[in-house]
Design an enzyme around this catalytic site. Sequence first.
Site, PDB file in Angstrom:
ATOM      1  N   HIS A   1       0.857  -1.178   0.000  1.00 30.00           N
ATOM      2  CA  HIS A   1       0.000   0.000   0.000  1.00 30.00           C
ATOM      3  C   HIS A   1       0.897   1.233   0.000  1.00 30.00           C
ATOM      4  CE1 HIS A   1      -3.778  -2.042   0.555  1.00 30.00           C
ATOM      5  NE2 HIS A   1      -3.360  -2.665   1.647  1.00 30.00           N
TER       6      HIS A   1
ATOM      7  N   CYS B   1      -0.401   2.410  -4.463  1.00 24.56           N
ATOM      8  CA  CYS B   1      -1.175   3.617  -4.757  1.00 24.56           C
ATOM      9  C   CYS B   1      -0.330   4.860  -4.483  1.00 24.56           C
ATOM     10  CB  CYS B   1      -2.442   3.679  -3.913  1.00 24.56           C
ATOM     11  SG  CYS B   1      -3.769   2.619  -4.521  1.00 24.56           S
TER      12      CYS B   1
END
Length: 310
Positions: free
Chosen positions: A134, A176
Amino acid sequence: IMSDQAAVEQPNKDDATDAGPSIFKRSSQVQPAFPQPLPTAALEDIDVEYKMDHPSRGFCLIFNHVNFLSSTHQPTREGSDVDASNIENSFRRLGFDVRTFRDLTASSLLDVLREFRLKNHSNNDCFAVVLLSHGYEGHFYTKDRDLPIDFVVRQFKPDACKTLAGKPKLFFIQACRGDNFDRGVEVTDGEGDTLDALPPAGVGVGSGAGISGPLRVPLESDFFFFYSTPPGYFSWRNSQRGSWFGQQLTALLDRHGDRMELQHLMLMVQRLVSSAYASDTGEPESTGMKQMPVTVSQLRKLLYFRPKQH
């Protein structure tokens, strides 16, 4: 399909940089001395490819982050193990000494970076790092906290790792970089391909002569970054097949990696990820979204992973 978004603290609208106007005044007073252009004959003799005939290809470090402590507020990244396994196999086929690390804490990850920064890379062609996690712009998550991507990069700059000076240092980042969706736009001119014509994921579609004295290169030279998505956007991952980025990166490395120049190959990855995929989450607000990988090249030469002749 899920995204690799991390929780992001929104900036305050009153924020400003701490770089005062004097820094621009100082820089404007610098009068650089420009060297004379090299003669055409000298330019023709300059190496256009990186030297890739060392005894070893080099290390590839894969940091695969699947599970996170509850304090990070990051969900499990299902499908990341598929990415890690495929990337490990692809880089091993290209001759890399691959080391895969799963769910490291920040402290443990820093220990690994320190270990490889202190190694002697003199007999290696290059060096690669793959981050699967992430993230948000400029940061990725370890098991217990976030870290700046730049901190990882700095460990292998020429002043920190001298035996990698002048050699390619490659960073592939699946994470991301924000919370925006790329909704795409219909192309009405200039694009003749259709999705039916695109292969599915998993199907393989020295020193410069004439320059005297020791070669000095910038600290920022010889780096290559391949991000799964642009700044500000989600990055997509399938729980069964892995990330869109990872699927096409490994498929094309497996088919063309030993004969096609790196940046041309990554252009193919960009085209396929951007053209052949759209999200399907079952939710109208997040279905049909697109993704555009991004390359940032600070390489000075062409880079090929041709098979070694032993």
